[in-house]
Structure formats: C-alpha cells, structure tokens
Design an enzyme around this catalytic site. Structure first.
Site, PDB file in Angstrom:
ATOM      1  N   GLU A  31       0.798  -1.131   0.173  1.00  0.00           N
ATOM      2  CA  GLU A  31       0.077   0.042   0.008  1.00  0.00           C
ATOM      3  C   GLU A  31       0.846   1.314  -0.013  1.00  0.00           C
ATOM      4  O   GLU A  31       2.045   1.244   0.854  1.00  0.00           O
ATOM      5  CB  GLU A  31      -1.002  -0.259   1.225  1.00  0.00           C
ATOM      6  CG  GLU A  31      -1.569   1.137   1.520  1.00  0.00           C
ATOM      7  CD  GLU A  31      -2.469   1.839   0.436  1.00  0.00           C
ATOM      8  OE1 GLU A  31      -3.350   1.121   0.004  1.00  0.00           O
ATOM      9  OE2 GLU A  31      -2.295   2.951  -0.060  1.00  0.00           O
ATOM     10  N   HIS A  49     -25.706  -1.807  -1.197  1.00  0.00           N
ATOM     11  CA  HIS A  49     -26.965  -1.600  -2.114  1.00  0.00           C
ATOM     12  C   HIS A  49     -27.670  -2.903  -2.086  1.00  0.00           C
ATOM     13  O   HIS A  49     -26.945  -3.945  -2.337  1.00  0.00           O
ATOM     14  CB  HIS A  49     -26.349  -1.058  -3.377  1.00  0.00           C
ATOM     15  CG  HIS A  49     -25.889   0.396  -3.494  1.00  0.00           C
ATOM     16  ND1 HIS A  49     -26.618   1.536  -3.306  1.00  0.00           N
ATOM     17  CD2 HIS A  49     -24.592   0.832  -3.508  1.00  0.00           C
ATOM     18  CE1 HIS A  49     -25.975   2.708  -3.261  1.00  0.00           C
ATOM     19  NE2 HIS A  49     -24.807   2.115  -3.151  1.00  0.00           N
ATOM     20  N   VAL A 172       4.057   1.509  -5.385  1.00  0.00           N
ATOM     21  CA  VAL A 172       4.564   0.710  -6.394  1.00  0.00           C
ATOM     22  C   VAL A 172       4.962   1.553  -7.696  1.00  0.00           C
ATOM     23  O   VAL A 172       4.025   2.431  -8.105  1.00  0.00           O
ATOM     24  CB  VAL A 172       3.410  -0.539  -6.967  1.00  0.00           C
ATOM     25  CG1 VAL A 172       3.970  -1.151  -8.092  1.00  0.00           C
ATOM     26  CG2 VAL A 172       3.373  -1.232  -5.792  1.00  0.00           C
ATOM     27  N   ILE A 333     -13.365  -0.473  -9.864  1.00  0.00           N
ATOM     28  CA  ILE A 333     -14.592  -0.825  -8.776  1.00  0.00           C
ATOM     29  C   ILE A 333     -14.986   0.408  -8.175  1.00  0.00           C
ATOM     30  O   ILE A 333     -14.837   0.767  -7.104  1.00  0.00           O
ATOM     31  CB  ILE A 333     -13.841  -1.703  -7.575  1.00  0.00           C
ATOM     32  CG1 ILE A 333     -13.083  -3.003  -8.460  1.00  0.00           C
ATOM     33  CG2 ILE A 333     -14.703  -2.355  -6.874  1.00  0.00           C
ATOM     34  CD1 ILE A 333     -13.623  -3.859  -9.300  1.00  0.00           C
ATOM     35  N   GLU A 334     -15.872   1.046  -8.874  1.00  0.00           N
ATOM     36  CA  GLU A 334     -16.754   2.332  -8.465  1.00  0.00           C
ATOM     37  C   GLU A 334     -17.956   1.668  -7.678  1.00  0.00           C
ATOM     38  O   GLU A 334     -18.253   0.371  -7.464  1.00  0.00           O
ATOM     39  CB  GLU A 334     -17.060   3.074  -9.756  1.00  0.00           C
ATOM     40  CG  GLU A 334     -17.771   2.321 -10.827  1.00  0.00           C
ATOM     41  CD  GLU A 334     -18.389   3.481 -11.757  1.00  0.00           C
ATOM     42  OE1 GLU A 334     -18.670   4.776 -11.268  1.00  0.00           O
ATOM     43  OE2 GLU A 334     -18.307   3.292 -12.839  1.00  0.00           O
ATOM     44  N   CYS A 398     -11.069  10.762  24.746  1.00  0.00           N
ATOM     45  CA  CYS A 398     -12.225  11.356  23.765  1.00  0.00           C
ATOM     46  C   CYS A 398     -13.368  11.576  24.488  1.00  0.00           C
ATOM     47  O   CYS A 398     -14.161  10.678  24.695  1.00  0.00           O
ATOM     48  CB  CYS A 398     -12.265  10.767  22.586  1.00  0.00           C
ATOM     49  SG  CYS A 398     -13.753  11.465  21.586  1.00  0.00           S
ATOM     50  N   CYS A 400     -16.030  13.585  23.774  1.00  0.00           N
ATOM     51  CA  CYS A 400     -17.166  13.743  22.798  1.00  0.00           C
ATOM     52  C   CYS A 400     -17.694  12.325  22.443  1.00  0.00           C
ATOM     53  O   CYS A 400     -18.974  12.084  22.473  1.00  0.00           O
ATOM     54  CB  CYS A 400     -16.755  14.585  21.458  1.00  0.00           C
ATOM     55  SG  CYS A 400     -15.976  16.009  21.651  1.00  0.00           S
ATOM     56  N   CYS A 440      -8.712  16.223  22.690  1.00  0.00           N
ATOM     57  CA  CYS A 440      -7.969  14.797  23.170  1.00  0.00           C
ATOM     58  C   CYS A 440      -6.962  14.517  22.360  1.00  0.00           C
ATOM     59  O   CYS A 440      -6.205  13.699  22.548  1.00  0.00           O
ATOM     60  CB  CYS A 440      -9.030  13.706  22.915  1.00  0.00           C
ATOM     61  SG  CYS A 440      -9.576  13.399  21.256  1.00  0.00           S
TER      62      CYS A 440
HETATM   63  C1  LIG Z   1     -17.964   9.011  -3.303  1.00  0.00           C
HETATM   64  C2  LIG Z   1     -18.219   7.546  -3.394  1.00  0.00           C
HETATM   65  C3  LIG Z   1     -19.369   6.952  -2.820  1.00  0.00           C
HETATM   66  C4  LIG Z   1     -19.463   5.364  -2.749  1.00  0.00           C
HETATM   67  N1  LIG Z   1     -20.682   4.926  -2.049  1.00  0.00           N
HETATM   68  C5  LIG Z   1     -20.641   3.692  -2.239  1.00  0.00           C
HETATM   69  C6  LIG Z   1     -21.628   2.902  -1.370  1.00  0.00           C
HETATM   70  O1  LIG Z   1     -22.528   3.515  -0.711  1.00  0.00           O
HETATM   71  N2  LIG Z   1     -21.748   1.597  -1.556  1.00  0.00           N
HETATM   72  C7  LIG Z   1     -20.859   0.964  -2.562  1.00  0.00           C
HETATM   73  O2  LIG Z   1     -21.108  -0.340  -2.444  1.00  0.00           O
HETATM   74  N3  LIG Z   1     -20.038   1.436  -3.028  1.00  0.00           N
HETATM   75  C8  LIG Z   1     -19.677   2.710  -2.902  1.00  0.00           C
HETATM   76  N4  LIG Z   1     -18.589   3.410  -3.482  1.00  0.00           N
HETATM   77  C9  LIG Z   1     -17.711   2.595  -4.290  1.00  0.00           C
HETATM   78  C10 LIG Z   1     -16.595   1.924  -3.229  1.00  0.00           C
HETATM   79  O3  LIG Z   1     -16.265   2.960  -2.305  1.00  0.00           O
HETATM   80  C11 LIG Z   1     -15.503   1.299  -3.812  1.00  0.00           C
HETATM   81  O4  LIG Z   1     -16.028   0.403  -4.913  1.00  0.00           O
HETATM   82  C12 LIG Z   1     -14.572   0.676  -2.921  1.00  0.00           C
HETATM   83  O5  LIG Z   1     -14.041   1.373  -1.914  1.00  0.00           O
HETATM   84  C13 LIG Z   1     -13.453   0.028  -4.006  1.00  0.00           C
HETATM   85  O6  LIG Z   1     -12.272  -0.332  -3.123  1.00  0.00           O
HETATM   86  P1  LIG Z   1     -10.963  -0.783  -3.703  1.00  0.00           P
HETATM   87  O7  LIG Z   1     -10.118  -1.474  -2.659  1.00  0.00           O
HETATM   88  O8  LIG Z   1     -10.802  -1.160  -5.132  1.00  0.00           O
HETATM   89  O9  LIG Z   1     -10.284   0.619  -3.878  1.00  0.00           O
HETATM   90  P2  LIG Z   1      -9.619   1.788  -2.747  1.00  0.00           P
HETATM   91  O10 LIG Z   1     -10.234   1.827  -1.516  1.00  0.00           O
HETATM   92  O11 LIG Z   1      -9.513   3.085  -3.705  1.00  0.00           O
HETATM   93  O12 LIG Z   1      -8.136   1.075  -2.431  1.00  0.00           O
HETATM   94  C14 LIG Z   1      -7.013   1.178  -3.411  1.00  0.00           C
HETATM   95  C15 LIG Z   1      -5.772   1.326  -2.515  1.00  0.00           C
HETATM   96  O13 LIG Z   1      -4.497   1.185  -3.715  1.00  0.00           O
HETATM   97  C16 LIG Z   1      -3.780   1.798  -2.994  1.00  0.00           C
HETATM   98  N5  LIG Z   1      -2.725   2.314  -4.218  1.00  0.00           N
HETATM   99  C17 LIG Z   1      -2.948   3.062  -5.379  1.00  0.00           C
HETATM  100  N6  LIG Z   1      -2.038   3.204  -6.106  1.00  0.00           N
HETATM  101  C18 LIG Z   1      -0.922   2.395  -5.454  1.00  0.00           C
HETATM  102  C19 LIG Z   1       0.250   2.210  -5.682  1.00  0.00           C
HETATM  103  N7  LIG Z   1       0.874   2.785  -7.009  1.00  0.00           N
HETATM  104  N8  LIG Z   1       1.227   1.537  -5.077  1.00  0.00           N
HETATM  105  C20 LIG Z   1       0.567   0.955  -4.064  1.00  0.00           C
HETATM  106  N9  LIG Z   1      -0.600   1.325  -3.660  1.00  0.00           N
HETATM  107  C21 LIG Z   1      -1.368   1.980  -4.451  1.00  0.00           C
HETATM  108  C22 LIG Z   1      -4.378   3.318  -2.751  1.00  0.00           C
HETATM  109  O14 LIG Z   1      -3.694   3.979  -1.919  1.00  0.00           O
HETATM  110  C23 LIG Z   1      -5.717   2.759  -1.744  1.00  0.00           C
HETATM  111  O15 LIG Z   1      -5.408   2.337  -0.773  1.00  0.00           O
HETATM  112  C24 LIG Z   1     -18.312   4.738  -3.288  1.00  0.00           C
HETATM  113  C25 LIG Z   1     -17.366   5.277  -3.864  1.00  0.00           C
HETATM  114  C26 LIG Z   1     -16.960   6.669  -3.655  1.00  0.00           C
HETATM  115  C27 LIG Z   1     -15.788   7.398  -4.116  1.00  0.00           C
END
Ligand SMILES: Cc1cc2nc3c(=O)[nH]c(=O)nc-3n(C[C@H](O)[C@H](O)[C@H](O)COP(=O)(O)OP(=O)(O)OC[C@H]3O[C@@H](n4cnc5c(N)ncnc54)[C@H](O)[C@@H]3O)c2cc1C
Length: 476
Positions: A31, A49, A172, A333-334, A398, A400, A440
């Site tokens: 990470e 969802h 990376v 993975i949005e 803390c 609060c 705190c």
């Molecule tokens: C505003 C918003 C609202 C959302 N609401 C919802 C919801 O209500 N319900 C739902 O199901 N989904 C929701 N999502 C989608 C959900 O948050 C994501 O699908 C999920 O968190 C993706 O997880 P991830 O592990 O793929 O990505 P991330 O959590 O982004 O993790 C990726 C990691 O890779 C690391 N990384 C990046 N580049 C490098 C590198 N070069 N070297 C080493 N590490 C690196 C980053 O630092 C990060 O920690 C939402 C997203 C957003 C932004």
C-alpha cells in the site's frame, strides 16, 4: 518470494487477502499510504446496495446482489457493525414513478428480494421527515449500511492474524516480469511473487500499464459529503435516494451505523487522482439538493465534510480479469464496489485458480476477529468488567465520543496497527465528535509516541510530513 502480492489496501484488496489467508499461501499486501483504507474505501456512503441499480447481466449486477447477501456473515465474523435499515428511492412526479417502475423491474431481473413501490400514506408513516411533495418511492428492504473503513481495517487485520503481511508506505513504481512471476518495485525496495492482484483503485490503470496492459483507463469522479452530529441520526431511518436523472443517483441522506447523519455525494469528474479536497460549491449543492428531499435537515449540526474519489472505468462495468499469466486486474471498482466486495474477493480467487494457483486449506485459519471494544456502547456491567481486566478502559480520553485509553491502545497494538492520529480516529472514533480532536489529540499523540517509541514531534496526523508538533514554544 511471496505466492501472491496484492497491490492496494482498500476493501477489495483487504477482502481478497482475508479470503486467501484461509489457504496455505504466502501473501503480501502493499500500500502506498501510511495506513489501510486511505482510498475510496475510507470515504464513501457506506451503503450496502440492494442491487436494483446495475444493468442486468453485468458483473456489477451479479456481484452486487451476491456481495450484499454475503455481507451480514462477513460483518459478523469480522466484528463490524452492519445494519439492515432498508433504502428507498423517492419520486416527486408521475415521470419519476415511471423511472422507479423501471428500477423495480431491473431489481427483480437482478434477483433483489422484496422490492416494491410504496405510496404517500405509507411513506409518511415510514419516514415522517420526508418532504410533503414526495409522491411515491421504491422500497428496498434488503438495503443496508456498514462502516466502510471499519470493514477494511477488520478484513486486513484478520488476514494479518492469519499470516498475511502488510507493507505500508510502498508506492508501486515499477513492475518487472520474472521467470517465476513478477517483481514489484518501490524506490529501492523490491518484492517478488508468483501472482499479482492489482486492486489499486483509481490507480488501477497506471499499475496495469506498468505490467504492460493498457487495455483500459480509469478517471476519478469526486464525491463530497457532509457529516452531521450523532444527535441528528434519528431524523430518518432508511437510506433515502432521489430518483436518478441524467446527473446520476443524486444526493442521498442516510443514517450511519454509528448514529450520525451522512449527506452527499456530489459527482464531478476531475483529472487529479489525489485531489480529495472539498469545495464550497459542492457543499452548497449538497445542502440545497438534500433540503428538497428532507426539508428540516439541521446543517447547523455539521461536524465535518470529506471527499472520496470513484474509480470510473471506460467500460461501464467492473474490470476483473487476468491480463497475463499470474496477473489479475480487479479494477474500475466504483459503486457498488463496497456492497460487492465479498463477492469480488471470491470471483478474484476463482480467476487465480484458473491461472493455476493451488489452494490448500489451512487448519489454523480463524475467520473470527474480536470486535474493537467500544466503551460507550457497553452496559454498566460490561464497563465494570472491562475496567477490572484493564484499568485503561476506565480512563476516558475522547470526551465527545467517550473513547477510553484502553480502546486507543488496542487500536495501536492490534493488526493493522494505528500509526498516526487519523489511524486512531478511524479505529476508535476518538477525535470524531464535535470538537474534532481539539481536546483529546494531545493525549493521543502521547500514547502514539510512547507505543511506537518515537519523539512527540515525529507523530503525524496522517503519515508523510503531516507533523503536528513542530517545535517547543517554551520550556516548563
Ligand atoms: C463518493 C463515493 C461513494 C461511494 N458509495 C458507495 C456505496 O455507498 N456503496 C458501495 O457499494 N460502493 C460505494 N462506493 C464505491 C466503493 O467505495 C469502492 O468500490 C470501493 O471502496 C473500492 O475499493 P478498492 O479497494 O478497489 O479501492 P480503494 O479503496 O481506492 O483502494 C485502493 C488502494 O490502492 C492504493 N494504491 C493506489 N496506487 C498504489 C500504488 N502505486 N502502490 C501501492 N498502493 C496503491 C491506494 O492508496 C488505495 O489504498 C463509493 C465510492 C465513492 C468514491
């Protein structure tokens, strides 16, 4: 040499690591940040969802419905709070009703249970705070809420307790193909593995390109939020969405599992993959939109605002596939990625199997993680018992959020260990109340300095050079 390197310590990388740690494998999560859950998994709506939104037949639809059905068990095993509060999509006109009926049909096709349209009278009873102009709603009783960073921390902690290794501050920068697999390089440091999972969130396309795959692209879409005090959490009980229009799902209003009220997110495409600033424009937009749905939201009780970046891919669906021998992209993975995450982990492991990974169950695997002790949620009897075992639980740091020294020490000592002020905040809620750490944080700095055996002025807010104490003002 590891069997598997997972790039990215978000909820996706975390749950994949946890699932893999059930097998006899040498696993490393790398990470770039100072802590886990620093990307989208640390800043989203926290909605599990129901699954009526994604287009039938897509990976998003399939993994959303499966993931949300797996989530209660995952949350129970990991000791993470999960609440089945139900969600509703509200409509203001007959045109909206047509859209809601379309969503209902889509949900039924996707296999979502118990979906139905509710009319005004029932709506008033279910949610009295809704605007009187709301005409009808799509009710999804299986919609739920969870704390996304608590889930990520717990998944990675459980994977580590089962033998996985976590390498933080490891951005990376280069990937080399080797005879046996891949070399993953960060500055002077280098790690090798037979298999690599690319779960790098918004940087997923850049990481794939380092390994020679430029078949997809990802751009960041900003989502800003306003978080209100815990005394506002009861204003509504369901998660309230607006009927989606051309601009997407719009602003939602939801209670959180910790009893706050969360309002947002905006949806603005940006260029910079690191820009998580909130904007005056965005926050004003959230307030004006949310008031149309629930007119009496007390924005005067706002305690903070924050922003997360969605990983929007160019295909419209999750991109989860092998691109080369031993290389799996788990990208774009949005939303609904959090909801789908337990299913994404299983899907990724199936792909690894197809790539030849031999999976042998480990007898010592323990899927259970003790929940983080929460002093303020314990009964008087439990509180007395906690203090008897460890007097540090009786010392409130803390005020609060009523978080004790014992809870803060647990957060610093157990996997994945909190290393900075924000790390303690995400694990314990200390500094998350009305004063936002005003009272705190000095005490928490002392505990961090003592436990990590570093000087006070080396304690940071959130890694890097985010130092808090930069010099002495006077000698006492
Ligand atoms: C505003 C918003 C609202 C959302 N609401 C919802 C919801 O209500 N319900 C739902 O199901 N989904 C929701 N999502 C989608 C959900 O948050 C994501 O699908 C999920 O968190 C993706 O997880 P991830 O592990 O793929 O990505 P991330 O959590 O982004 O993790 C990726 C990691 O890779 C690391 N990384 C990046 N580049 C490098 C590198 N070069 N070297 C080493 N590490 C690196 C980053 O630092 C990060 O920690 C939402 C997203 C957003 C932004």
């Amino acid at each position: 040499m590891y069997d598997i390197i997972i790039i990215g310590a978000g909820v996706v990388g975390g749950l994949i690591a946890r699932e893999l740690s059930a097998y006899d494998l040498n696993i490393c999560i790398v990470e770039k940040e100072h802590d886990v859950a620093m990307g989208a998994s640390g800043a989203n709506s926290g909605i599990v969802h129901a699954g009526y939104d994604a287009k039938p037949g897509t990976l998003k639809a399939k993994l959303n419905v499966l993931g949300s059905s797996l989530m209660p068990k995952v949350a129970r095993e990991l000791g993470v709070k999960y609440q089945n509060n139900g969600s509703m999509v509200i409509g203001f006109s007959e045109d909206d009703r047509i859209v809601l009926e379309g969503l209902l049909k889509r949900g039924l096709q996707n296999g979502v249970k118990d979906l139905r349209i509710v009319e005004q009278d029932e709506l008033r009873e279910l949610e009295p705070a809704l605007s009187k102009d709301v005409l009808c709603a799509l009710l999804a009783p299986t919609g739920s809420i969870i704390c996304p960073y608590e889930l990520t921390i717990a998944a990675i902690g459980n994977a580590m307790d089962n033998g996985a290794h976590l390498e933080l501050d490891f951005p990376v920068e280069k990937i080399k193909k080797t005879e046996e697999g891949y070399e993953v390089i960060s500055g002077e440091k280098s790690l090798q593995a037979k298999y690599v999972i690319n779960a790098a969130g918004v940087y997923g396309d850049d990481i794939a390109a380092m390994a020679g795959d430029d078949s997809f692209s990802i751009h960041p879409r900003r989502g800003e939020y306003i978080l209100l005090d815990r005394e506002c959490g009861n204003l509504i009980s369901h998660t309230i969405f607006r009927t989606p229009g051309k601009m997407g799902k719009g602003i939602l209003i939801t209670p959180t599992v910790d009893g706050n009220l969360l309002v947002g997110p905006t949806a603005v495409d940006i260029e910079d993959k690191d820009n998580t600033e909130t904007t005056q424009e965005g926050l004003h937009y959230i307030m004006s939109q949310a008031r149309e749905n629930v007119p009496d939201i007390p924005f005067g009780k706002t305690i903070t605002s924050f922003c997360g970046l969605r990983s929007v891919g160019n295909t419209g669906d999750f991109i989860i596939k092998a691109s080369d021998t031993g290389w799996i992209n788990v990208s774009a993975i949005e939303s609904p990625g959090l909801s789908a995450s337990p299913a994404i982990a299983l899907y990724a492991i199936d792909l690894l199997k197809e790539q030849g990974l031999n999976l042998v169950k480990k007898e010592s695997y323990d899927p259970i993680r003790e929940p983080q002790h929460k002093f303020h949620e314990a009964s008087m009897e439990e509180k007395n018992e906690m203090i008897k075992k460890n007097p540090a639980y009786g010392k409130i740091v803390c005020r609060c959020e009523t978080v004790s020294e014992g809870e803060i020490l647990d957060a610093i000592r157990r996997n994945p260990k909190a290393r900075d002020l924000d790390g303690v905040k995400r694990r314990t809620r200390a500094q998350m109340g009305r004063c936002q750490g005003g009272f705190c944080s000095a005490q928490i700095i002392e505990l961090l300095a003592r436990e990590w055996n570093i000087p006070y002025d080396k304690v940071t807010k959130s890694g890097g050079d985010s130092y808090i104490n930069i010099g002495r003002t006077k000698e006492v």
